[in-house]
Design a protein around this motif. Sequence first.
Motif, mmCIF file in Angstrom:
data_model
loop_
_atom_site.group_PDB
_atom_site.id
_atom_site.type_symbol
_atom_site.label_atom_id
_atom_site.label_comp_id
_atom_site.label_asym_id
_atom_site.label_seq_id
_atom_site.Cartn_x
_atom_site.Cartn_y
_atom_site.Cartn_z
ATOM 1 N N ILE B 64 0.867 -1.172 0.000
ATOM 2 C CA ILE B 64 0.000 0.000 0.000
ATOM 3 C C ILE B 64 0.902 1.220 0.000
ATOM 4 O O ILE B 64 1.716 1.398 0.905
ATOM 5 N N VAL B 65 0.782 2.031 -1.047
ATOM 6 C CA VAL B 65 1.739 3.114 -1.233
ATOM 7 C C VAL B 65 1.296 4.373 -0.503
ATOM 8 O O VAL B 65 2.080 5.019 0.167
ATOM 9 N N SER B 66 0.017 4.696 -0.644
ATOM 10 C CA SER B 66 -0.462 5.886 0.057
ATOM 11 C C SER B 66 -1.967 5.798 0.232
ATOM 12 O O SER B 66 -2.605 4.859 -0.225
ATOM 13 N N GLY B 67 -2.501 6.792 0.905
ATOM 14 C CA GLY B 67 -3.929 6.819 1.163
ATOM 15 C C GLY B 67 -4.216 6.435 2.597
ATOM 16 O O GLY B 67 -3.304 6.295 3.403
ATOM 17 N N SER B 68 -5.496 6.284 2.918
ATOM 18 C CA SER B 68 -5.837 5.897 4.279
ATOM 19 C C SER B 68 -7.037 4.971 4.276
ATOM 20 O O SER B 68 -7.898 5.039 3.397
ATOM 21 N N ILE B 69 -7.042 4.065 5.249
ATOM 22 C CA ILE B 69 -8.199 3.195 5.468
ATOM 23 C C ILE B 69 -8.596 3.391 6.921
ATOM 24 O O ILE B 69 -7.807 3.083 7.830
ATOM 25 N N ASN B 70 -9.763 3.920 7.163
ATOM 26 C CA ASN B 70 -10.232 4.079 8.532
ATOM 27 C C ASN B 70 -11.369 3.111 8.800
ATOM 28 O O ASN B 70 -12.373 3.105 8.096
ATOM 29 N N PHE B 71 -11.139 2.285 9.814
ATOM 30 C CA PHE B 71 -12.150 1.298 10.177
ATOM 31 C C PHE B 71 -12.662 1.660 11.562
ATOM 32 O O PHE B 71 -11.892 1.639 12.526
ATOM 33 N N LYS B 72 -13.923 2.028 11.651
ATOM 34 C CA LYS B 72 -14.494 2.514 12.910
ATOM 35 C C LYS B 72 -13.590 3.604 13.509
ATOM 36 O O LYS B 72 -13.209 3.531 14.681
ATOM 37 N N ASN B 73 -13.212 4.542 12.671
ATOM 38 C CA ASN B 73 -12.373 5.677 13.056
ATOM 39 C C ASN B 73 -10.963 5.304 13.487
ATOM 40 O O ASN B 73 -10.253 6.110 14.082
ATOM 41 N N GLU B 74 -10.560 4.072 13.212
ATOM 42 C CA GLU B 74 -9.193 3.686 13.550
ATOM 43 C C GLU B 74 -8.392 3.560 12.256
ATOM 44 O O GLU B 74 -8.776 2.800 11.372
ATOM 45 N N PRO B 75 -7.288 4.297 12.121
ATOM 46 C CA PRO B 75 -6.502 4.177 10.892
ATOM 47 C C PRO B 75 -5.800 2.816 10.842
ATOM 48 O O PRO B 75 -5.028 2.482 11.728
ATOM 49 N N LEU B 76 -6.102 2.037 9.804
ATOM 50 C CA LEU B 76 -5.575 0.682 9.746
ATOM 51 C C LEU B 76 -4.152 0.627 9.190
ATOM 52 O O LEU B 76 -3.407 -0.299 9.482
ATOM 53 N N LEU B 77 -3.800 1.622 8.376
ATOM 54 C CA LEU B 77 -2.504 1.517 7.718
ATOM 55 C C LEU B 77 -1.342 1.679 8.683
ATOM 56 O O LEU B 77 -0.255 1.195 8.443
ATOM 57 N N ASN B 78 -1.572 2.348 9.823
ATOM 58 C CA ASN B 78 -0.505 2.489 10.804
ATOM 59 C C ASN B 78 -0.589 1.423 11.888
ATOM 60 O O ASN B 78 0.262 1.361 12.766
ATOM 61 N N ALA B 79 -1.642 0.609 11.824
ATOM 62 C CA ALA B 79 -1.850 -0.355 12.903
ATOM 63 C C ALA B 79 -0.734 -1.390 12.911
ATOM 64 O O ALA B 79 -0.195 -1.750 11.867
ATOM 65 N N SER B 80 -0.392 -1.855 14.113
ATOM 66 C CA SER B 80 0.646 -2.886 14.234
ATOM 67 C C SER B 80 0.103 -4.196 13.696
ATOM 68 O O SER B 80 -1.105 -4.375 13.558
ATOM 69 N N SER B 81 1.010 -5.147 13.405
ATOM 70 C CA SER B 81 0.543 -6.409 12.854
ATOM 71 C C SER B 81 -0.277 -7.177 13.895
ATOM 72 O O SER B 81 -1.202 -7.910 13.561
ATOM 73 N N ASN B 82 0.052 -6.976 15.185
ATOM 74 C CA ASN B 82 -0.758 -7.616 16.227
ATOM 75 C C ASN B 82 -2.176 -7.074 16.246
ATOM 76 O O ASN B 82 -3.145 -7.816 16.395
ATOM 77 N N ARG B 83 -2.272 -5.766 16.100
ATOM 78 C CA ARG B 83 -3.586 -5.131 16.095
ATOM 79 C C ARG B 83 -4.394 -5.627 14.899
ATOM 80 O O ARG B 83 -5.569 -5.957 15.025
ATOM 81 N N MET B 84 -3.751 -5.709 13.724
ATOM 82 C CA MET B 84 -4.452 -6.176 12.531
ATOM 83 C C MET B 84 -4.925 -7.611 12.723
ATOM 84 O O MET B 84 -6.033 -7.968 12.354
ATOM 85 N N GLN B 85 -4.043 -8.417 13.338
ATOM 86 C CA GLN B 85 -4.416 -9.817 13.553
ATOM 87 C C GLN B 85 -5.613 -9.927 14.485
ATOM 88 O O GLN B 85 -6.476 -10.781 14.295
ATOM 89 N N SER B 86 -5.669 -9.035 15.477
ATOM 90 C CA SER B 86 -6.799 -9.117 16.401
ATOM 91 C C SER B 86 -8.081 -8.585 15.762
ATOM 92 O O SER B 86 -9.183 -8.917 16.206
ATOM 93 N N LEU B 87 -7.949 -7.766 14.711
ATOM 94 C CA LEU B 87 -9.155 -7.291 14.017
ATOM 95 C C LEU B 87 -9.652 -8.320 13.006
ATOM 96 O O LEU B 87 -10.846 -8.551 12.857
ATOM 97 N N ARG B 88 -8.700 -8.957 12.307
ATOM 98 C CA ARG B 88 -9.050 -9.921 11.264
ATOM 99 C C ARG B 88 -9.779 -11.108 11.861
ATOM 100 O O ARG B 88 -9.351 -11.676 12.852
ATOM 101 N N GLY B 89 -10.868 -11.468 11.202
ATOM 102 C CA GLY B 89 -11.622 -12.618 11.667
ATOM 103 C C GLY B 89 -12.471 -12.287 12.875
ATOM 104 O O GLY B 89 -13.305 -13.069 13.309
ATOM 105 N N ASN B 90 -12.255 -11.118 13.437
ATOM 106 C CA ASN B 90 -13.002 -10.718 14.617
ATOM 107 C C ASN B 90 -13.963 -9.573 14.264
ATOM 108 O O ASN B 90 -15.175 -9.752 14.239
ATOM 109 N N ARG B 91 -13.409 -8.378 13.969
ATOM 110 C CA ARG B 91 -14.260 -7.257 13.574
ATOM 111 C C ARG B 91 -14.373 -7.154 12.056
ATOM 112 O O ARG B 91 -15.288 -6.551 11.513
ATOM 113 N N LEU B 92 -13.350 -7.722 11.367
ATOM 114 C CA LEU B 92 -13.233 -7.605 9.919
ATOM 115 C C LEU B 92 -13.074 -9.015 9.374
ATOM 116 O O LEU B 92 -12.088 -9.670 9.682
#
Lengths: 324, 325
Positions: B64-92
């Motif tokens: 992902i080169v640029s831009g932003s993805i906000n999921f429930k007002n949380e910016p996903l592109l800066n999220a740590s891999s742990n945070r992403m893992q806890s969202l995947r399969g759970n909220r997303l």
Amino acid sequence: MTAFILRRSSQSIIVLFIMSLLVFSGVNLVGDPVEMLINPEADQAEVERVIKELGLDKPITEQYWYFLMNAFKGDLGTSFIFGEPALKLIVQRMPATIELALFSLFISLIFAIPLGIYAGLKPESKISKTIMAGSILGFSMPTFWVGILFIMFFAVYLGWLPSTGRGEIGSFLGVKSSLFTLDGLSHIFLPALNLALFKLSSVIRLTRAGTREIIHQDYIKFARAKGVAESRVINVHLLKNILIPIVTIIGLEFGSLIAFSTVTETVFAWPGMGKLIIDSIYNLDRPVIVAYLMIIVIFFVFLNLLVDILYTLLDPRVRIQGSN
Amino acid sequence: METILEIKNLKTHFFTKAGLIKAVDDISFKIKKGEIVGLVGESGSGKSITGFSIIGLIDAPGRIVSGSINFKNEPLLNASSNRMQSLRGNRLAMIFQDPMMTLNPVLRIDTQMIETIKAHDKNISNQEAFRRCRDTLGLVGISSPEERMKAYPHQFSGGMRQRVCIAIAMLNKPDLIIADEPTTALDVTIQGQVIYEMQELCKKTGTALLWITHDLAVVAGIASKICVMYAGRIVEQGSVDDIINKPMHPYTIGLIKSVPSQNKRGEPLHQIEGMVPSMLELPIGCAFHDRCTETIENCKIEKPIETNQSDSRVIRCFNFKDIRK
């Protein structure tokens, strides 16, 4: 399952029969054991007495017939050299070879699978490239030469480990093996490592190839999309899939570990079957050669059966014909 | 209504040996709570890459080169891999295209379902997790779920496997499910059932759905909003009514005309002239200009920017106004 095992067993009897025919005639075509056995200065009467005693005066078809009849009774002939039943000689030496093969298999697996997975996951990294280059080296260096180098380095130069023989034998749950004593382990380590080197290389390459293929599958991506931890993705989702080809190869390779440990056993003077067969070939001890080859055939048949059964446990899509 | 997902100027590029592929190039859209949004486009237009960008599973050489993805007002592109893992399969959650390839062939269905719950709730008991899985399996229309839990994927048909995947996606009652052509590999009859079930489930649980497909007819039936993608860009987006009945972009018009049921009996089927351009060599200017019926000089020189026609209607075309006349 029972039907499958029975059918496979009857097939293996046919294999055994054909093998016995080939081995028996092959062995009888080369050399003259009498010349090896008796004093060169013995007179003609003496020579004839020995020939008669060993049953070599009879036509080869008749000799084969006797062999076959005795084999059914569990008697694979008597060693020309030791004067003892060939089967007994082999069985005596079998534990040493099996423990050597098992230990070297163990060494190669505990190193090869993690290294192979690593190399498969990060194919571009320097460490992976080193692993792969090392595996080519392990593939291509002759076993006997590496064995001698090991002895030079670890036994002569460093003096850490003994170079020859089988160490003290311990007993655990009724099983006797040198794996259960420290002295035994120190003796087995070098030959096992020597024997493991080749397997190590092939299992690394196989694991890497499997990892590279499986890691791009949708179900790995889906597992990640479920939020499953990366360690579980690798240790469960990936590993269980790559184990299928690995088990096949290991099964077959274990047979060859046992059958062809001759070189390592000779280099390290390991008192196993491999050393026995080499000595027997030198001395043209026909009954031992034939018996050894028959046992190796049985081993391979048995291992193949085991691999097939393991297969069904690992891969639920594989079902043995004739079972439900 | 509350916005669940907001994508702004997202660019996901692939740095391949053959050259740069702008698989997703400057797209923006929003999904509200409980809303079903259709993302339509031909193969290779970047729909799936959009989906994978959202859940953060872009494989190398993509990034992902640029831009932003906000999921429930949380910016996903800066999220740590742990945070992403806890969202995947759970909220997303995500459902993949090919149900035959999505389930691990050597693991039982219960293993594959329960791990989805356990990955996000360490304290749940095995029995409780099993019960939830079994109930969800029943919810997506699998009969005798208790027994089927112990089966392996190969013992299911394609449609059944896709239901299992849907059940897995629904397990943790996510806020958003990305469904990547979930019915493409299925028979038409099964397709209808699966679509209906997903629609019902989303209504019941308030889950939003991003439905990725190349099939306008399917998406027209379930979505409330449609984004049309071409060569990595969203060329037109708006409500279903607007897109289907009053399409503005020449590409959308072409797509709608290409649906076979729009044809009179016996007439040759309509098609958009030309081929989808190679993503490695996109034409200068508008990527669609050499297939477009309304090309003007400007299309060959400049890339059109997005213009808002109304609150929900966005279009990327220089010459669309004339089309409407």
